[in-house]
Design an enzyme around this catalytic site. Structure first.
Site, PDB file in Angstrom:
ATOM      1  N   TRP A 101       0.780  -1.209   0.137  1.00 26.10           N
ATOM      2  CA  TRP A 101       0.084   0.000   0.002  1.00 26.10           C
ATOM      3  C   TRP A 101       0.830   1.290   0.086  1.00 26.10           C
ATOM      4  O   TRP A 101       0.453   2.264  -0.574  1.00 26.10           O
ATOM      5  CB  TRP A 101      -0.910   0.055   1.236  1.00 26.10           C
ATOM      6  N   ASP A 168      -1.786   6.761   6.285  1.00 28.58           N
ATOM      7  CA  ASP A 168      -2.767   5.734   5.958  1.00 28.58           C
ATOM      8  C   ASP A 168      -3.019   4.703   6.897  1.00 28.58           C
ATOM      9  O   ASP A 168      -2.317   3.769   7.387  1.00 28.58           O
ATOM     10  CB  ASP A 168      -2.204   4.966   4.554  1.00 28.58           C
ATOM     11  N   LYS A 192     -11.973  -1.885   6.427  1.00 30.87           N
ATOM     12  CA  LYS A 192     -11.084  -2.634   7.395  1.00 30.87           C
ATOM     13  C   LYS A 192     -11.502  -2.885   8.654  1.00 30.87           C
ATOM     14  O   LYS A 192     -11.335  -3.805   9.513  1.00 30.87           O
ATOM     15  CB  LYS A 192      -9.785  -2.440   7.145  1.00 30.87           C
TER      16      LYS A 192
HETATM   17  C1  LIG Z   1      -6.859  -1.732   2.029  1.00 32.75           C
HETATM   18  C2  LIG Z   1      -5.815  -0.986   1.865  1.00 32.75           C
HETATM   19  C3  LIG Z   1      -5.839   0.154   1.244  1.00 32.75           C
HETATM   20  C4  LIG Z   1      -6.526   0.188  -0.183  1.00 32.75           C
HETATM   21  O1  LIG Z   1      -8.139   0.455   0.128  1.00 32.75           O
HETATM   22  P1  LIG Z   1      -9.067   0.737  -0.863  1.00 32.75           P
HETATM   23  O2  LIG Z   1     -10.211   1.327  -0.095  1.00 32.75           O
HETATM   24  O3  LIG Z   1      -9.208  -0.606  -1.736  1.00 32.75           O
HETATM   25  O4  LIG Z   1      -8.664   1.847  -1.964  1.00 32.75           O
HETATM   26  C5  LIG Z   1      -4.968   1.126   1.091  1.00 32.75           C
HETATM   27  N1  LIG Z   1      -4.242   0.878   2.376  1.00 32.75           N
HETATM   28  C6  LIG Z   1      -4.168   0.166   3.466  1.00 32.75           C
HETATM   29  C7  LIG Z   1      -3.046   0.116   4.404  1.00 32.75           C
HETATM   30  C8  LIG Z   1      -4.879  -0.880   3.163  1.00 32.75           C
HETATM   31  O5  LIG Z   1      -5.198  -1.980   4.040  1.00 32.75           O
END
Ligand SMILES: *Cc1c(COP(=O)(O)O)cnc(C)c1O
Length: 356
Positions: A101, A168, A192
């Site tokens: 990511w 993030d 998540k």
């Molecule tokens: C799943 C995830 C993403 C991507 O998320 P989307 O909503 O599918 O774009 C980005 N960063 C992390 C840490 C993730 O776990």
């Protein structure tokens, strides 16, 4: 048969949240209309959006001066949006590369400026969090990923910098207490630890915006979304509603402090078994282990894979397969996962040892 959902995302949500969400789709709050067929400008939905935003502030104990937005496009669009809003024309930003990511985030930012990767754990297949790196001083911001969903590593201590810190937090927001005053911008896809796919939470310090001299398209401009109370265009009403329900559930449980304790117990239970059981080994560096995504392997895959896979499938366990880029196993034990389900997995691991 009861299922134990270890899926990495979309993933487990509290049962009571799912029930309330299902009711709202048919008849929201006894108004004889579905939540997803009424106007987002209705008093009903405006109240939901307001409560969702205020629960975020309350649960994370956000200092004054931060705005909370529920946007669309996933965390993946935030990779670009953060750069659009914070990277000056001819500016420079620093990125910590701790996994898939992070790499995707910096790839997008590179479209807009000079990006320096100041540390990376790619050399060891992203099984650790880099430490003791130097942070350049003349940067617009530093970007990090708090929890590496795929590799099962997690930042325990965040970098200290005089420039802006962007994070993030898609896979561990609301899982542990953090001092949010250290962050200038945080984003997290809902699917998540917060709700269904379809909305992305953004927390941004107001004073950092509007300083890039860059022309920003409206949909990518945080200031536009802030001015419109997160309703510049039609918001993802269902995803925001279910996120709000999950945040209410978390508040009733005692908030982030309470869930942090439970999360630690769950992770300890599972990591202890991985370390004790000779048939298993952990993937991530011990001190960097994630409390949300537990990655592990069989020490002898050839001998035990078939039996182990049969055992956990028969126990009602779902979503245990590792990410396709890592292999092995990954148990995602997000907030809504009860410790009883983790115990079921541990019991299966013990049973494999007995049978082998
Ligand atoms: C799943 C995830 C993403 C991507 O998320 P989307 O909503 O599918 O774009 C980005 N960063 C992390 C840490 C993730 O776990």
């Amino acid at each position: 048969m009861k299922k134990h959902n270890f899926s990495a995302g979309p993933c487990i949500l509290p049962q009571e949240v799912l029930k309330k969400a299902a009711e709202a789709v048919v008849n929201y709050n006894d108004i004889n209309l579905s939540l997803i067929e009424i106007s987002h400008r209705s008093k009903e939905f405006i109240a939901i959006m307001e409560e969702a935003r205020s629960l975020v502030k309350e649960l994370l104990n956000l200092p004054n001066g931060y705005s909370v937005l529920f946007l669309q496009g996933g965390a993946s669009l935030e990779f670009l949006m953060t750069a659009y809003n914070l990277l000056k024309v001819n500016g420079k930003a620093a990125y910590l590369d701790t996994g898939t990511w992070s790499s995707k985030a910096l790839k997008e930012a590179k479209l807009l400026g000079d990006i320096e990767v100041i540390a990376s754990s790619k050399d060891k297949g992203y099984n650790y969090i880099p430490k003791n790196y130097e942070i350049p001083s003349a940067i617009d911001y530093l970007h990090c990923t708090s929890n590496n969903t795929i590799f099962g590593t997690q930042i325990k201590e965040f970098p200290k910098t005089d420039s802006l810190l962007v994070c993030d937090m898609s896979s561990d927001i609301f899982s542990r207490q953090l001092d949010f005053s250290q962050f200038d911008l945080v984003y997290a896809g809902a699917q998540k630890n917060m709700g269904p796919a379809g909305t992305t939470l953004v927390i941004v310090k107001d004073e950092i915006l509007g300083k890039t001299n860059r022309k920003i398209p409206s949909m990518l401009d945080y200031q536009v979304h802030i001015q419109k109370d997160s309703m510049f265009n039609t918001p993802p009403v269902f995803a925001v509603y279910v996120s709000m329900l999950t945040l209410q559930w978390l508040k009733n449980l005692g908030g982030v402090a309470a869930i942090e304790k439970i999360n630690k117990q769950k992770a300890e239970l599972l990591y202890n078994e991985i370390d004790r059981n000779p048939l298993f080994e952990g993937f991530a560096n011990k001190e960097d282990r994630s409390v949300m995504n537990v990655t592990f392997n069989l020490t002898n895959e050839e001998a035990h894979k078939e039996t182990f896979d049969t055992l956990w499938n028969n126990a009602g366990i779902n979503g245990l397969k590792g990410h396709r880029s890592v292999g092995g196993y990954r148990a995602s034990i997000y907030n809504a996962m009860p410790i009883e389900s983790v115990q079921v997995l541990v019991d299966v691991m013990k049973q494999l040892e007995k049978q082998a």
